[in-house]
Design a protein around this motif. Structure first.
Motif, PDB file in Angstrom:
ATOM      1  N   PHE A 234      -4.874  13.410  -4.722  1.00 21.32           N
ATOM      2  CA  PHE A 234      -4.649  11.963  -4.841  1.00 21.32           C
ATOM      3  C   PHE A 234      -4.688  11.292  -3.463  1.00 21.32           C
ATOM      4  CE2 PHE A 234      -1.285   8.855  -4.018  1.00 21.32           C
ATOM      5  CZ  PHE A 234      -1.869   7.745  -4.619  1.00 21.32           C
ATOM      6  N   ALA A 235      -3.940  11.859  -2.519  1.00 22.27           N
ATOM      7  CA  ALA A 235      -3.840  11.237  -1.196  1.00 22.27           C
ATOM      8  C   ALA A 235      -5.214  11.116  -0.538  1.00 22.27           C
ATOM      9  CB  ALA A 235      -2.890  12.043  -0.320  1.00 22.27           C
ATOM     10  N   THR A 236      -6.053  12.122  -0.744  1.00 21.68           N
ATOM     11  CA  THR A 236      -7.406  12.072  -0.159  1.00 21.68           C
ATOM     12  C   THR A 236      -8.204  10.929  -0.765  1.00 21.68           C
ATOM     13  OG1 THR A 236      -7.348  14.461   0.226  1.00 21.68           O
ATOM     14  CG2 THR A 236      -9.517  13.387   0.210  1.00 21.68           C
TER      15      THR A 236
ATOM     16  N   LEU B  68       0.836  -1.212   0.000  1.00 25.20           N
ATOM     17  CA  LEU B  68       0.000   0.000   0.000  1.00 25.20           C
ATOM     18  C   LEU B  68       0.866   1.255   0.000  1.00 25.20           C
ATOM     19  CD1 LEU B  68      -2.723  -1.044   2.602  1.00 25.20           C
ATOM     20  CD2 LEU B  68      -2.901  -1.078   0.103  1.00 25.20           C
ATOM     21  N   LEU B  69       1.925   1.230   0.804  1.00 23.69           N
ATOM     22  CA  LEU B  69       2.813   2.389   0.880  1.00 23.69           C
ATOM     23  C   LEU B  69       3.523   2.638  -0.450  1.00 23.69           C
ATOM     24  CD1 LEU B  69       4.169   4.627   2.525  1.00 23.69           C
ATOM     25  CD2 LEU B  69       5.906   2.937   3.215  1.00 23.69           C
ATOM     26  N   ASN B  70       3.999   1.555  -1.078  1.00 21.15           N
ATOM     27  CA  ASN B  70       4.711   1.722  -2.357  1.00 21.15           C
ATOM     28  C   ASN B  70       3.809   2.310  -3.433  1.00 21.15           C
ATOM     29  OD1 ASN B  70       7.183   0.846  -1.438  1.00 21.15           O
ATOM     30  ND2 ASN B  70       6.844  -1.302  -2.032  1.00 21.15           N
TER      31      ASN B  70
ATOM     32  N   ARG C  33       4.498  26.029  -9.523  1.00 18.96           N
ATOM     33  CA  ARG C  33       4.682  24.578  -9.693  1.00 18.96           C
ATOM     34  C   ARG C  33       4.506  23.861  -8.346  1.00 18.96           C
ATOM     35  NH1 ARG C  33       7.444  22.800 -14.420  1.00 18.96           N
ATOM     36  NH2 ARG C  33       8.085  24.522 -15.770  1.00 18.96           N
ATOM     37  N   ALA C  34       5.111  24.421  -7.325  1.00 22.82           N
ATOM     38  CA  ALA C  34       5.038  23.790  -6.003  1.00 22.82           C
ATOM     39  C   ALA C  34       3.589  23.728  -5.514  1.00 22.82           C
ATOM     40  CB  ALA C  34       5.911  24.552  -5.015  1.00 22.82           C
ATOM     41  N   LEU C  35       2.838  24.832  -5.703  1.00 20.59           N
ATOM     42  CA  LEU C  35       1.456  24.842  -5.246  1.00 20.59           C
ATOM     43  C   LEU C  35       0.616  23.844  -6.027  1.00 20.59           C
ATOM     44  CD1 LEU C  35      -0.774  26.020  -3.490  1.00 20.59           C
ATOM     45  CD2 LEU C  35      -1.098  27.805  -5.236  1.00 20.59           C
ATOM     46  N   ARG C  36       0.757  23.834  -7.363  1.00 20.24           N
ATOM     47  CA  ARG C  36      -0.028  22.900  -8.167  1.00 20.24           C
ATOM     48  C   ARG C  36       0.314  21.458  -7.811  1.00 20.24           C
ATOM     49  NH1 ARG C  36       1.002  26.866 -12.340  1.00 20.24           N
ATOM     50  NH2 ARG C  36       2.785  25.625 -13.078  1.00 20.24           N
ATOM     51  N   CYS C  37       1.602  21.209  -7.591  1.00 16.33           N
ATOM     52  CA  CYS C  37       2.036  19.860  -7.219  1.00 16.33           C
ATOM     53  C   CYS C  37       1.406  19.463  -5.876  1.00 16.33           C
ATOM     54  CB  CYS C  37       3.560  19.812  -7.137  1.00 16.33           C
ATOM     55  SG  CYS C  37       4.223  18.251  -6.532  1.00 16.33           S
ATOM     56  N   ALA C  38       1.449  20.359  -4.906  1.00 16.33           N
ATOM     57  CA  ALA C  38       0.903  20.053  -3.572  1.00 16.33           C
ATOM     58  C   ALA C  38      -0.596  19.796  -3.638  1.00 16.33           C
ATOM     59  CB  ALA C  38       1.213  21.198  -2.621  1.00 16.33           C
ATOM     60  N   LEU C  39      -1.294  20.586  -4.443  1.00 10.36           N
ATOM     61  CA  LEU C  39      -2.743  20.398  -4.558  1.00 10.36           C
ATOM     62  C   LEU C  39      -3.075  19.070  -5.220  1.00 10.36           C
ATOM     63  CD1 LEU C  39      -3.876  24.006  -5.555  1.00 10.36           C
ATOM     64  CD2 LEU C  39      -3.984  22.913  -3.304  1.00 10.36           C
ATOM     65  N   GLU C  40      -2.304  18.690  -6.252  1.00 11.30           N
ATOM     66  CA  GLU C  40      -2.560  17.405  -6.905  1.00 11.30           C
ATOM     67  C   GLU C  40      -2.232  16.254  -5.967  1.00 11.30           C
ATOM     68  OE1 GLU C  40      -1.508  14.927 -11.026  1.00 11.30           O
ATOM     69  OE2 GLU C  40      -0.820  17.011 -10.795  1.00 11.30           O
ATOM     70  N   MET C  41      -1.126  16.385  -5.226  1.00 12.96           N
ATOM     71  CA  MET C  41      -0.798  15.364  -4.231  1.00 12.96           C
ATOM     72  C   MET C  41      -1.915  15.235  -3.196  1.00 12.96           C
ATOM     73  SD  MET C  41       3.232  15.942  -3.375  1.00 12.96           S
ATOM     74  CE  MET C  41       4.514  15.126  -4.316  1.00 12.96           C
ATOM     75  N   HIS C  42      -2.422  16.374  -2.731  1.00 19.53           N
ATOM     76  CA  HIS C  42      -3.503  16.380  -1.734  1.00 19.53           C
ATOM     77  C   HIS C  42      -4.743  15.679  -2.283  1.00 19.53           C
ATOM     78  CE1 HIS C  42      -6.156  17.632   1.422  1.00 19.53           C
ATOM     79  NE2 HIS C  42      -6.874  18.416   0.608  1.00 19.53           N
TER      80      HIS C  42
ATOM     81  N   MET D 143       2.660   9.634  -5.632  1.00 18.69           N
ATOM     82  CA  MET D 143       3.069  10.930  -5.095  1.00 18.69           C
ATOM     83  C   MET D 143       4.321  11.439  -5.816  1.00 18.69           C
ATOM     84  SD  MET D 143       0.959  11.915  -2.643  1.00 18.69           S
ATOM     85  CE  MET D 143       1.740  12.869  -1.338  1.00 18.69           C
ATOM     86  N   ILE D 144       5.283  10.545  -6.014  1.00 13.84           N
ATOM     87  CA  ILE D 144       6.520  10.937  -6.701  1.00 13.84           C
ATOM     88  C   ILE D 144       6.244  11.212  -8.176  1.00 13.84           C
ATOM     89  CG2 ILE D 144       8.811  10.142  -7.377  1.00 13.84           C
ATOM     90  CD1 ILE D 144       8.841   8.554  -4.709  1.00 13.84           C
TER      91      ILE D 144
END
Length: 722
Positions: free
Chosen positions: A548-550, A494-496, A537-546, A502-503
């Motif tokens: 996905f993670a949700t 699950l973690l992988n 870029r950092a903000l868009r990346c963080a929002l997409e990560m958020h 995320m990466i």
């Protein structure tokens, strides 16, 4: 070639190209023939045969002779006079590069039939001697060789007359007439002339495809019988010999090796030709025909000489190209061949030439292919150049010193092809290896970092530089406890999956993976390659990560797996970026307070109840990005003295229990400005939206009197924990 080693690639390419080179050498296509012939021609231009006085002269029917004595053909009586004068001067033999195939049109009998004459005049003309008879009488008993033409374009007629054969052919070795150039019919001189002459020789050349006469035939095949050419027949008559000896190979494929006439042995090609090594034009080789007929010549230039009668006059069309790049009379090719025969100067392509060339092709191709794929490009090119220069020098040395014609051009060409193909194969193989290494390396290092290192190898040095960058830090809540509740292997799977996506999101936004620590990920922007829009870029990346993670957590939770939520911190600032470590190993990373701040912002989410914290340094640069956010407050992080204003972005993943943005914003502004109504605003919001973490946080703080006074800016939050 997927699993082919570089060593095996060298051998495989060498063998394949060696086989290809052998096929080219053995099939001998027109292109290689042209290359070889042009190379041999260049040798002759560099080193033409030095003219040695030899008992060979050309009686030239030149332009001056035609001007003085009239157009060609001349009356046969004039030819007879020429024969008489040359014979009386002691010529060893007289060879005519002319075919007297038709009766003389100037003979009295021919004129009597042509002109309208009275009977008396016609009778007187018919009583005059016939010119052809006169020439035949002159030829009788003299050492004269006449020429005849041969053709292969039609079948022989039953009554076709063959040239007289006052010679005999003797085979030394297995008879092999099939190797000779074959012809079906002949055009000899008139029978009365043919039988009166001491010899008859074919005048046919066998020029190469470019029209250059490089070889002169010494013997041809007419029907099934060998026949001599003007060169060998003049040589035979001049020596008073009877036989032509044809020496063939005792074993192997049928091939002629030499022709012997009297005391002179001439090495030949397999088909009975002699390679001619041409000398530059020399005046003493020629004797104008008009001087012979006028008796105006030195008898010493004729006595004991082989005299060839031919024409250099352009109008008579007997002009040929030779390897020296000049046009010559056809009779000169015969004369130069006779000069070589009498002086013993020969060009020879030995029977071992082809095996030697084949060995050079094979060995050189294998060696060069191996070197080209194993050695550095400059070294391989040097070896290839050295080998090709060496083999070409060998060909030139063999010609200039030994008179040998070795085809070193084909090996050199095959070697050049081998080097090019092998170098390209090495290049593609190296590229494939680099792609593999790059792909493998990218699993450990960010792809953009790999690309940068490939293009800037100088970056692989210790040290760093100041650069403004943006950072995204993530952490997974509750994963340690999850490990205790489910199978560790399942938890790792699950973690992988989680980390892989995320990466991947970070890489899609051209972020650089700074590090992975357990379930936490740190992403850096604007390093190593500067990115002017790194905050966005950092903000868009963080929002997409958020996002996905949700979704990932919700999907697993729906399956009964207590997968935690992800916390994110985003910040930007000036840091030192570069390689840090030692001479043995180093790590590429950023060092500086902004890095620690981004990590603290990620961690502070658990105290605030939020999922994502974005600093004002990021948010101010992203104005107009179309993302809504609400202020969290001015945070004084643990270990810090200065406050940092922080925001929480509002996205589609924001829980339904959040207060409306406008209502929250009004309450927050009242608190930030120190107005008393802030307490009432947050109390009302807390009653209506008890699940809103920031509303709950600020309501609690205001109720507990955490800010000493509203006038002290109650949006200031001092954190005692990380």
């Amino acid at each position: 070639m997927k699993n082919l080693s570089l060593h095996a690639l060298g051998w495989l390419l060498g063998l394949c190209l060696a086989v290809l080179g052998l096929l080219l050498l053995l099939t001998d296509p027109l292109l290689l023939q042209t290359l070889r012939h042009q190379g041999f021609d260049q040798y002759q231009r560099w080193q033409p045969r030095a003219y040695e006085p030899a008992p060979v002269r050309i009686v030239d029917i030149d332009e001056a002779s035609l001007e003085r004595l009239g157009q060609w053909p001349w009356p046969r009586t004039r030819i007879a006079e020429m024969v008489q004068r040359l014979s009386d001067a002691g010529a060893a033999a007289i060879g005519f590069d002319v075919v007297f195939a038709e009766p003389d049109r100037t003979s009295p009998r021919a004129l009597a039939a042509l002109w309208p004459l009275d009977d008396a005049t016609r009778a007187r003309l018919l009583d005059l001697p016939d010119h052809d008879e006169r020439l035949a009488e002159t030829l009788q008993g003299r050492d004269v060789v006449l020429g005849f033409a041969v053709r292969r374009d039609q079948a022989p007629e039953p009554e076709q007359r063959m040239p007289a054969a006052p010679y005999r052919y003797v085979w030394v070795g297995p008879p092999a007439p099939e190797v000779l150039h074959g012809f079906t019919t002949a055009v000899p001189s008139l029978e009365r002339l043919d039988t009166a002459a001491a010899g008859n020789g074919a005048l046919t050349f066998m020029p190469d495809g470019d029209g250059v006469v490089r070889r002169v035939p010494l013997v041809l095949r007419l029907g099934e019988q060998p026949v001599p050419t003007l060169v060998t027949e003049t040589l035979r008559v001049g020596q008073g010999a009877r036989n032509h000896l044809l020496k063939t190979a005792e074993s192997g494929a049928p091939a002629l090796q030499a022709v012997r006439v009297g005391d002179v042995s001439i090495p030949t090609t397999d088909r009975g030709e002699m390679w001619v090594h041409y000398s530059l034009p020399v005046a003493q080789r020629y004797l104008p025909a008009w001087r012979v007929l006028a008796g105006d010549f030195d008898p010493a230039a004729v006595e004991g000489h082989l005299m060839l009668v031919g024409s250099s006059a352009q109008g008579l069309m007997d002009l040929r190209f030779n390897p020296l790049g000049r046009i010559m009379p056809g009779v000169e090719a015969h004369a130069q061949a006779l000069e070589q025969a009498l002086t013993g100067h020969f060009l020879v392509r030995p029977h071992w030439a082809l095996p030697l060339e084949a060995m050079l092709v094979v060995v050189g191709a294998i060696v060069l292919a191996w070197v080209a794929v194993r050695a550095a490009a400059l070294l391989a090119a040097g070896v290839a150049a050295l080998l090709m220069a060496g083999v070409l020098w060998l060909g030139w040395w063999s010609f200039s010193r030994e008179g040998l014609l070795l085809d070193t051009f084909t090996p050199a060409l095959v070697w050049l092809l081998t080097f090019i193909v092998s170098s390209l194969a090495h290049h593609f193989w190296s590229e494939r290896q680099q792609r593999f290494i790059k792909s493998a390396f990218a699993r450990y290092v960010s792809p953009n970092r790999v690309d940068y290192l490939v293009n800037h190898p100088e970056a692989l040095e210790l040290g760093g530089k100041r650069q403004t960058c943006s950072f995204v830090f993530t952490d997974l809540a509750g994963f340690t406890s999850l490990m205790e509740k489910i199978d560790p292997g399942e938890a790792l799977t699950l973690l992988n999956r989680y980390l892989e996506e995320m990466i991947s999101i970070a890489f899609r936004h051209q972020g650089t993976l700074d590090r992975i620590v357990g379930d936490a990920v740190a992403i850096m922007f604007s390093a190593p390659v500067p990115q002017p829009d790194h905050p966005q870029r950092a903000l868009r990346c963080a929002l997409e990560m958020h996002a996905f993670a949700t979704r990932y957590a919700q999907d697993l939770q729906a399956k009964g797996i207590a997968f935690g939520h992800t916390r994110l911190g985003v910040h930007a600032g000036e840091v030192i970026v570069g390689n840090f470590g030692g001479s043995v190993i180093f790590d590429y990373r950023a060092l500086g307070d902004p890095v620690n701040t981004a990590a603290r912002l990620e961690s502070v989410n658990k105290h605030l109840g939020t999922r994502i914290c974005v600093s004002e340094a990021i948010w101010a640069a992203c104005d107009g990005e179309g993302v809504m956010a609400r202020p969290i407050g001015r945070l004084v992080l643990k270990g810090k003295t200065e406050a940092l204003k922080v925001y929480e972005p509002l996205t589609a993943e924001t829980p339904a229990g959040y207060a409306p943005l406008a209502a929250y914003q009004a309450a927050y502004e009242a608190m930030a400005q120190g107005r008393a109504e802030a307490v009432a605003h947050f109390a009302q919001l807390a009653a209506r939206f008890p699940d809103d973490p920031l509303v709950r946080l600020h309501h609690r703080r205001l109720q507990d009197g955490e800010p000493a006074a509203l006038s002290a800016r109650a949006d200031l939050i001092v954190l005692d924990d990380k």
